[in-house]
Design an enzyme around this catalytic site. Structure first.
Site, short mmCIF file in Angstrom:
data_model
loop_
_atom_site.label_atom_id
_atom_site.label_comp_id
_atom_site.label_asym_id
_atom_site.label_seq_id
_atom_site.Cartn_x
_atom_site.Cartn_y
_atom_site.Cartn_z
N TYR A 9 -2.32 0.86 -8.10
CA TYR A 9 -1.14 0.08 -8.50
C TYR A 9 0.17 0.74 -8.06
CZ TYR A 9 -4.85 -1.71 -11.55
OH TYR A 9 -6.04 -2.19 -12.04
N HIS A 10 0.20 1.13 -6.77
CA HIS A 10 1.39 1.77 -6.21
C HIS A 10 1.89 1.04 -4.96
CE1 HIS A 10 -0.32 5.79 -8.00
NE2 HIS A 10 0.16 4.99 -8.94
N PRO A 11 2.10 -0.26 -5.02
CA PRO A 11 2.59 -0.97 -3.82
C PRO A 11 4.02 -0.56 -3.50
CG PRO A 11 2.63 -2.44 -5.71
CD PRO A 11 1.95 -1.19 -6.17
#
Length: 552
Positions: free
Chosen positions: A467-469
């Site tokens: 969850y690191h876009p």
């Protein structure tokens, strides 16, 4: 409705800017589509798996089918709530490595080298080492953002660090200080037992100043007149209106929604905009491109001793933990349980860490589903600098429609080499003497999976987003056709419009992205105010002296 500055998004960077701008005497309106962050699901650190799986707090985005991951659609949670993703994330605090930011500078983000950003990290931090070590000279202690460490009472936390040491790796007292490389305690944005989100750290003080207002609504487009941004059109119920900006509009809506808003406003790849009947105001081919993320695997071990968090994984124990937290803000509910970590280099010749571990004394998924084995523990592990790139594009000209998100995960051969290495290195760590009293057997991938082909099959089926876009409005020089914003975060080709969130990262940083996203808000606020940047630091971070020939 009008103010000096209009910010779209009450997330990590947006809250930081709202605070710094209002502190300087400017009027600020923050547009946020989500609602309140009150309630234990967000404020209790141990409840972190709940808000990111609740439609009330999350935009609910998923990727397009990913061809290299068995066409799976992976979840892409983004906070739709006051505090943005800082209100639904895992609360892990990682600045990133010094060489990450030096690379930004080399790629055209002038003024964003490590020496430039370190003073902003110090300005934003209120660091508490809880007596566990670390050099305060590298940290900030007077900022709004409380950064603490968990108590590490479970012996498995110490076994993980000791096992890393036994495997020949470095240890570090503070991976956010001089030396990132090594195994040691993990830091969290938790204070007095509560999630210390960007809303708690920045937005609430800004609101108390009387110069900042939050408006609830869906941003539809940036209003651009004669080549300059003058406001933002929003939807509230069935009614649309325009919020005017006297000075500037700033998009801080995430690496998914910021490029979407730019494209809906006529800023983006001209051909793509024309496909959706959108008038082109600025042809910027880089809008929505350069999408990056961290993937990770959960390597799970069954525990031979009943000492893991699984003993609390029942309704009665959860109720007791919740009651203790509600009454006293103490106990298991007061930590995210990620209390030990490691940053290592996967091989000789890699100059700084390219693998990150999160250790958890429970075998569980982010959606809250535990392993059928019962007592267990796990390491989340993944490469930090994948060469794969994806894109965020419009599915429709309808502002209510979700964009298309295609990460193109695992599209490069290097990705598979790195993930196999991550798996084997993690197995090696769990095989050390420090874990001998605790390891029963491997749950997943399982001892039967050993060959490259077997591991590749497991990776394709089980790799998950961390969850690191980021990266979809890349920062660079104005003569770079792929850049979207210049080094002061100004959108190239449009006046009085900036982007300030993780979308401007030229390349993803080492570790979790909340800290560098807040740092972006801190630094861009000085650019918005026309101030000189903080004086550059002259600190020299630790780099392994034999990195060219030694892995450990």
């Amino acid at each position: 409705m009008q103010a000096d500055f209009v910010i779209v998004g009450a997330g990590s960077a947006g809250c930081a800017m709202a605070y710094r701008l209002s502190e300087a005497g400017a009027s600020v309106i923050v547009i946020e589509h989500g609602g309140t962050d009150a309630g234990p699901f967000i404020q209790m650190p141990a409840a972190l798996s709940y808000p990111m799986n609740m439609k009330r707090y999350d935009w609910g985005y998923t990727s397009e089918p990913e061809p290299h991951l068995n066409n799976r659609r992976l979840a892409c949670p983004r906070g739709k709530v006051i505090g943005g993703s800082s209100s639904i994330n895992g609360m892990v605090y990682v600045r990133g490595h010094a060489m990450d930011f030096d690379h930004w500078s080399e790629q055209g983000a002038d003024g964003w080298a490590y020496a430039d950003v370190l003073p902003y990290y110090r300005r934003m931090e209120n660091w508490h080492d809880n007596g566990h070590g670390g050099d305060p000279a590298w940290r900030g202690t007077g900022g709004p953002l409380h950064v603490s460490r968990g108590p590490r009472q479970n012996p498995l936390y110490h076994a993980f660090v000791e096992a890393g040491h036994q495997a020949g790796y470095q240890t570090t007292e503070d991976y956010n200080g001089e030396k990132q490389e090594g195994f040691g305690p993990m830091e969290q944005t938790v204070w007095m037992g509560r999630r210390w989100s960007a809303a708690n750290a920045y937005l609430r003080p800004a609101l108390r100043s009387g110069r900042c207002t939050v408006v609830n609504g869906l941003a539809l487009r940036v209003v651009i007149e004669d080549g300059r941004a003058t406001g933002v059109e929003i939807l509230q119920g069935q009614k649309t209106s325009v919020i005017r900006a006297h000075r500037e509009v700033v998009l801080a809506a995430s690496s998914i929604n910021s490029p979407k808003l730019l494209m809906l406003s006529g800023i983006g790849p001209a051909t793509h905009l024309a496909e959706h009947g959108i008038e082109v105001i600025a042809d910027r081919p880089g809008v929505g491109q350069n999408l990056q993320d961290h993937l990770e695997l959960y390597l799970q071990m069954a525990s031979s001793q009943p000492i893991t968090l699984y003993r609390h994984w029942n309704l009665l124990s959860k109720a007791a933990i919740g009651a203790q937290w509600l009454l006293f803000k103490r106990g298991f509910g007061a930590s995210n349980q990620f209390e030990s970590t490691g940053f290592i280099r996967s091989r000789a010749g890699v100059p700084y860490p390219d693998v990150q571990f999160h250790f958890l004394p429970l075998a569980v998924r982010y959606d809250g589903k535990v392993a059928a084995e019962g007592h267990g523990f796990q390491a989340h592990v993944g490469p930090m600098r994948s060469p794969s790139r994806g894109a965020v594009t419009l599915a429709s000209a309808d502002p209510v429609a979700a964009p298309r998100i295609f990460f193109n995960y695992m599209s490069e051969d290097e990705d598979w080499v790195d993930f196999r290495q991550c798996t084997r290195l993690t197995r090696e760590i769990f095989a050390q003497d420090a874990f001998k009293p605790f390891v029963k057997h491997e749950i997943q991938p399982g001892d039967a999976l050993q060959s490259d082909e077997e591991l590749d099959g497991f990776i394709a089926e089980h790799a998950e987003s961390a969850y690191h876009p980021c990266g979809t409005c890349r920062m660079g020089r104005t003569d770079d056709a792929s850049a979207v914003v210049d080094p002061e975060a100004r959108v190239i080709g449009v006046d009085r419009l900036r982007v300030a969130d993780s979308s401007i990262f030229p390349r993803i940083t080492n570790g979790n992205l909340n800290a560098p996203s807040i740092m972006v808000g801190e630094k861009v606020s000085d650019h918005l105010l026309g101030r000189e940047p903080l004086p550059r630091a002259n600190d020299t971070p630790w780099i392994h002296p034999n990195w060219q020939t030694a892995q450990r």
